[in-house]
Scaffold this motif. Structure first.
Motif, PDB file in Angstrom:
ATOM      1  N   ARG A 242      77.877 -46.502 -27.928  1.00 41.43           N
ATOM      2  CA  ARG A 242      76.630 -46.657 -27.990  1.00 41.43           C
ATOM      3  C   ARG A 242      76.121 -47.576 -26.760  1.00 41.43           C
ATOM      4  NH1 ARG A 242      72.687 -49.155 -27.196  1.00 41.43           N
ATOM      5  NH2 ARG A 242      73.739 -51.036 -27.797  1.00 41.43           N
TER       6      ARG A 242
ATOM      7  N   THR B  80      68.282 -44.492 -24.238  1.00 40.22           N
ATOM      8  CA  THR B  80      67.786 -45.783 -24.153  1.00 40.22           C
ATOM      9  C   THR B  80      66.294 -45.886 -24.758  1.00 40.22           C
ATOM     10  OG1 THR B  80      68.710 -46.224 -21.958  1.00 40.22           O
ATOM     11  CG2 THR B  80      66.863 -47.532 -22.497  1.00 40.22           C
TER      12      THR B  80
ATOM     13  N   ARG C  48      60.659 -50.216 -23.912  1.00 47.53           N
ATOM     14  CA  ARG C  48      59.274 -50.808 -24.286  1.00 47.53           C
ATOM     15  C   ARG C  48      58.361 -50.890 -23.110  1.00 47.53           C
ATOM     16  NH1 ARG C  48      56.424 -52.148 -28.501  1.00 47.53           N
ATOM     17  NH2 ARG C  48      56.048 -54.384 -27.678  1.00 47.53           N
TER      18      ARG C  48
ATOM     19  N   LYS D  73      77.982 -59.088 -22.533  1.00 46.86           N
ATOM     20  CA  LYS D  73      77.530 -59.398 -24.227  1.00 46.86           C
ATOM     21  C   LYS D  73      78.193 -60.933 -24.783  1.00 46.86           C
ATOM     22  CE  LYS D  73      75.785 -55.540 -25.506  1.00 46.86           C
ATOM     23  NZ  LYS D  73      74.518 -55.146 -25.892  1.00 46.86           N
TER      24      LYS D  73
END
Ligand SMILES: Cc1cc2nc3c(=O)[nH]c(=O)nc-3n(C[C@H](O)[C@H](O)[C@H](O)COP(=O)(O)O)c2cc1C
Length: 199
Positions: A12, A123, A126, A182
């Motif tokens: 994901r 995806t 916002r 990350k």
């Protein structure tokens, strides 16, 4: 089950380039049904989910969306790469409480994981024109658009890399491969207190 869970977590990634194949209404129904069953603060269940796969509506919703701000325009899906479906998450103003924004997070992640399970890429956005999206979808005043998930058959497979020097910006190499930094496990995951090593 464990293996499947971890594979999906790795698989994901935010996918922003899609193939032109449509997403079936039955699949979208499974995804919004999963979202409907998510945790909800005070069990208010103040969210509604509007799925879109009509090509003309999907194109209009796409035109409200801004993808991959760190790539300064280069992350916007190019002609032929646009999402073919969307799920708009809206808050019902008559039911929502301050904590409802957290319900949105749970619902969005569930939809993203579900999309993965059905072989789709997605995806959460916002950055989109909410009033315009509300207008396109004839949303009654009672509903406030919060987030939108762009979906489709994936045409890319972004990869996770270890973050260097705190640089949070995702990037693409010369072949167009998308990399997502990350933070390291040791920097953000703790056991029995923040000052102890994980063992
Ligand atoms: C609340 C939220 C808002 C986001 N908004 C956008 C957006 O407007 N446009 C976009 O391209 N990606 C958006 N994203 C996706 C993030 O950029 C993405 O999750 C991040 O780069 C990490 O990549 P990953 O999802 O592959 O782990 C959003 C993610 C979240 C959680």
């Amino acid at each position: 089950m464990k293996e499947a869970f971890h594979s999906m977590i790795e698989l994901r990634r935010s996918v922003r380039r899609f193939r032109p194949e449509p997403v079936k209404s039955e699949v979208l129904a499974k995804l919004v049904d999963a979202a409907r069953l998510c945790p909800s603060a005070a069990n208010k269940q103040a969210l509604i989910f509007i799925a879109v796969n009509d090509p003309e509506l999907a194109r209009k919703i796409f035109e409200t969306q801004k993808f991959a701000a760190y790539l300064a325009g280069a992350g916007q899906p190019q002609p032929g790469e646009e999402p073919t479906a969307h799920i708009l998450v809206a808050q019902d103003k008559n039911l929502a409480i301050a904590e409802t924004v957290r319900d949105v997070g749970a619902a969005v992640q569930t939809i993203l994981m579900g999309a993965c399970a059905y072989g789709l890429g997605a995806t959460c956005l916002r950055s989109f024109d909410r009033p315009r999206a509300a207008q396109i979808l004839d949303l009654p005043e009672q509903y406030e658009p919060d987030s939108v998930i762009a979906l489709g058959v994936p045409a890319e497979a972004p990869k996770v890399i270890l973050m260097k020097d705190g640089d949070v910006k995702y990037w693409r190499d010369e072949t167009g491969q998308h990399f997502v930094p990350k933070r390291a496990f040791k920097d953000v995951c703790f056991l029995n207190g923040c000052n102890k090593a994980w063992n």
